[in-house]
Design a protein around this motif. Structure first.
Motif, mmCIF file in Angstrom:
data_model
loop_
_atom_site.group_PDB
_atom_site.id
_atom_site.type_symbol
_atom_site.label_atom_id
_atom_site.label_comp_id
_atom_site.label_asym_id
_atom_site.label_seq_id
_atom_site.Cartn_x
_atom_site.Cartn_y
_atom_site.Cartn_z
ATOM 1 N N PHE A 5 0.514 -0.769 0.611
ATOM 2 C CA PHE A 5 -0.092 0.134 0.249
ATOM 3 C C PHE A 5 0.855 1.631 0.532
ATOM 4 N N PRO A 6 0.363 2.251 -0.341
ATOM 5 C CA PRO A 6 0.897 3.923 -0.546
ATOM 6 C C PRO A 6 1.427 3.944 0.728
ATOM 7 N N ASP A 7 2.060 4.944 1.183
ATOM 8 C CA ASP A 7 2.701 5.392 2.799
ATOM 9 C C ASP A 7 1.451 6.331 2.898
ATOM 10 N N ASP A 8 0.192 6.032 2.511
ATOM 11 C CA ASP A 8 -0.460 6.770 3.802
ATOM 12 C C ASP A 8 -1.789 7.086 3.852
ATOM 13 N N GLY A 22 -5.175 5.748 0.958
ATOM 14 C CA GLY A 22 -3.999 4.920 0.836
ATOM 15 C C GLY A 22 -4.346 3.161 1.414
ATOM 16 N N LEU A 23 -5.466 3.012 0.979
ATOM 17 C CA LEU A 23 -6.600 1.584 1.025
ATOM 18 C C LEU A 23 -6.181 1.113 0.229
ATOM 19 N N THR A 24 -5.533 1.111 -1.461
ATOM 20 C CA THR A 24 -5.120 0.574 -2.724
ATOM 21 C C THR A 24 -4.645 -0.279 -2.716
ATOM 22 N N ALA A 25 -4.309 -1.022 -2.844
ATOM 23 C CA ALA A 25 -2.802 -1.778 -3.290
ATOM 24 C C ALA A 25 -2.038 -1.633 -4.151
ATOM 25 N N THR A 26 -0.796 -1.142 -4.569
ATOM 26 C CA THR A 26 -0.646 -0.182 -5.273
ATOM 27 C C THR A 26 1.126 -0.823 -6.046
ATOM 28 N N ASP A 54 7.493 -8.269 -5.043
ATOM 29 C CA ASP A 54 8.945 -7.457 -4.729
ATOM 30 C C ASP A 54 9.451 -7.005 -3.884
ATOM 31 N N ARG A 55 10.131 -7.647 -3.975
ATOM 32 C CA ARG A 55 11.256 -7.591 -2.707
ATOM 33 C C ARG A 55 12.654 -5.877 -2.831
ATOM 34 N N THR A 56 12.144 -4.913 -4.367
ATOM 35 C CA THR A 56 12.552 -4.286 -4.111
ATOM 36 C C THR A 56 13.116 -3.000 -3.188
ATOM 37 N N PRO A 57 14.267 -2.223 -2.911
ATOM 38 C CA PRO A 57 13.998 -1.695 -1.889
ATOM 39 C C PRO A 57 13.528 -0.221 -1.823
ATOM 40 N N TYR A 58 12.543 0.437 -0.580
ATOM 41 C CA TYR A 58 12.204 1.597 -0.900
ATOM 42 C C TYR A 58 13.821 2.833 -0.510
ATOM 43 N N VAL A 59 13.504 3.642 -2.027
ATOM 44 C CA VAL A 59 14.457 4.156 -0.805
ATOM 45 C C VAL A 59 14.384 6.187 -1.858
ATOM 46 N N GLU A 60 14.367 7.274 -0.300
ATOM 47 C CA GLU A 60 14.059 7.857 -1.176
ATOM 48 C C GLU A 60 15.399 9.209 -0.856
#
Length: 272
Positions: free
Chosen positions: A179-182, A187-191, A196-202
């Protein structure tokens, strides 16, 4: 309340190794520590043990087992709240954290509370302790999801534990990454695929430097990691969001928590 002096960032999903993750997350927590303690310090307590944003306490969960007279290591100890709780119950708790600023907050609370937690600056992948030094190692939402080389971190935990030692930790629940970071209804819709294990990077928009990295693994991945390191899983908890908890904590909220778990808590032990 102090504001987080973090520059604007853009989120990506891309590979990120251990060195990049560490270089990003240490300074990120140094920047965020003041706001984190100001925002969540009362909820956490100076000597409180909360496993996650839902508010489940170790007093209720009992995952560590008896701590009196035991040597205990907290990995990702932050300001030492959980370790201080252990010390108040007779355990010899020690803290370790990647963030120097979080450890400064730990010292501040040591002095204010009169319950001191010996703490060191370090990483989960290179624990600066001898073999078989501890009876219990735990991490309350503190470290493991920020580690790329997770096999090394789990192996290090096994190394510093004595035979029969316990290892417990809480992480962002793997389904949370769908889900989104919301934290709102939007933010309740799976996206995102659960697998998918790809890291989340800012990435810092101004400098182009990596500002934050978090790593996703499935529940099955965690089971395999523990089993491969010789651990026997004794507990897997997925706390429900309490009806009276109105706290917003990043992407966690009552809106989201009434439908899907935000935290997974594992308990495990080595053979005697």
């Amino acid at each position: 309340m102090q504001q987080w002096p973090h520059p604007p960032v853009t989120a990506h999903r891309r590979p990120a190794g251990e060195d990049e993750s560490r270089r990003a997350n240490g300074p990120d927590w140094d920047r965020y520590a003041d706001e984190y303690q100001a925002t969540h310090g009362e909820f956490l307590g100076d000597a409180g043990f909360v496993w996650g944003p839902e508010g489940l306490t170790e007093a209720d969960a009992g995952i560590l087992g008896p701590v009196e007279g035991r040597d205990v290591l907290e990995v990702g100890s932050g300001a030492g709240q959980c370790s201080r709780w252990v010390r108040e119950r007779g355990g010899r708790a020690v803290g370790l954290d990647l963030s120097h600023r979080q450890l400064q907050h730990s010292r501040r609370i040591d002095e204010a509370s009169g319950v001191a937690v010996p703490s060191v600056l370090g990483t989960a992948t290179h624990l600066p302790f001898g073999d078989a030094s501890f009876d219990v190692v735990f991490s309350s939402f503190g470290a493991l999801q920020f580690v790329a080389d997770i096999e090394r971190a789990v192996a290090e935990t096994a190394r510093v534990l004595r035979p029969g030692g316990r290892f417990a930790f809480s992480i962002t629940h793997p389904t949370r990454w769908m889900f989104p970071d919301d934290p709102t209804e939007e933010g309740l819709t799976a996206t995102q695929s659960y697998w998918d294990r790809t890291p989340y990077v800012e990435v810092d928009d101004e400098t182009g430097r990596t500002a934050y990295v978090e790593h996703h693994r499935t529940l099955g991945d965690w089971v395999r990691l523990l089993a491969d390191a010789g651990f026997r899983i004794t507990t897997l908890l997925e706390p429900e969001w309490p009806a009276d908890n109105e706290r917003l904590w990043g992407g966690w909220s009552r809106v989201r928590g009434r439908l899907t778990p935000g935290t997974a808590i594992f308990g495990s032990e080595l053979p005697s």
